[in-house]
Design an enzyme around this catalytic site. Structure first.
Site: not given
Length: 297
Positions: A20, A24-25, A164
């Site tokens: 990923g 983002g991070i 989550y």
């Protein structure tokens, strides 16, 4: 002394795989590592988005296709890999999405955030040289209803946030048991974890609920640290001289600040639960810990 990314040494000749890593991070971590000379491989579901990210990152950045919600894709990625990986960063994930299922029928958050990375890590372990980093979340504390007999939420009413939290708790239990197994096998590989704190990334804007997305984005703009700041605990966990099994996160209040070693819930430190989750994960994925291959090294 406060740790900063300036302490990351030159990384030339080293390979980092980041799941990923196109946003983002993960994207921010990739930028820093590539800027230090590392070969960075973005393992992403959309190679089109990955290629765009790689152009922005620059350096020795590559893109390979990986869908963590499909174990066939995970196996294909591992089968297609050759050569050493210095650090594997298990970064990709989904957050608080409506009930859905992976290609293999697992609840989407647990299947993607935990099982996909569980399978990927074990398949790649014989080629990993130094470290596995798993990106967890302080939301793991919401996983107190962890039920090994109903990991897919088929008997319970599905609730996106507890689901989550369960997946993030699973990340920490995975690191706990992985480090135990690596140590028992006499392997020098370390397993660490990190959480970004409250960081403004696109993860919060893809929950599948438009109203929730708007609230998250509004709050993020007001109080969250940047994605760059959120990436620092990951970079700390990936490059700093810290013990195996460590958990890194922001040192300040409100989930912000410089990275440091942080605590986790009692459940996330339960070695017995970690061992049982590992056994269940092996059964679900058909992937086992490569003890013999590690012993040969």
């Amino acid at each position: 002394m406060t740790w900063t990314t300036n302490e990351i040494p030159e990384q030339s000749g080293r390979t980092f795989v980041i799941t990923g890593g196109n946003s983002g991070i993960g994207f921010e971590a990739a930028k820093v590592l590539a800027g230090r000379g590392a070969r960075v491989v973005l393992a992403v579901r959309s190679t089109e988005k990955g290629d765009q990210a790689a152009r922005e990152i620059g350096g020795a950045t590559e893109v390979r296709q990986l869908d963590l919600a499909d174990l066939a894709s995970v196996r294909a990625f591992a089968d297609g890999w050759s050569g050493p990986i210095d650090v594997l960063i298990n970064n990709a994930g989904v957050m608080a999405v409506p009930l859905g299922h992976t290609a293999d029928g697992f609840e989407l958050q647990f299947g993607t955030n935990h099982l996909g990375h569980f399978a990927l890590t074990n398949l790649l372990l014989p080629q990993i040289v130094e470290r596995v980093v798993s990106v967890a979340s302080d939301a793991h504390r919401a996983g107190n209803g962890f039920d090994l007999t109903d990991l897919d939420w088929r008997r319970r009413k599905y609730r996106r946030w507890p689901a989550y939290g369960q997946s993030k708790l699973a990340n920490l239990l995975f690191v706990l048991e992985l480090q135990r197994r690596l140590t028992a096998a006499g392997s020098p590989i370390g397993a660490t974890a990190a959480h970004p704190g409250f960081a403004a990334t696109n993860l919060q804007s893809h929950t599948g609920n438009a109203r929730v997305d708007r609230v998250f984005m509004a709050v993020s703009k007001a109080i969250a640290q940047t994605a760059e700041g959120g990436a620092r605990p990951t970079l700390f966990a990936a490059t700093a001289d810290i013990p195996g099994g460590s958990y890194a996160g922001p040192d300040g209040r409100r989930q912000r600040g410089a990275p440091t070693l942080v605590g986790r819930s009692a459940l996330a430190s339960d070695a017995g639960l970690a061992e049982r989750l590992w056994a269940a994960s092996e059964d679900l994925t058909g992937v086992t810990f490569p003890a013999e291959a590690l012993a040969e090294d």
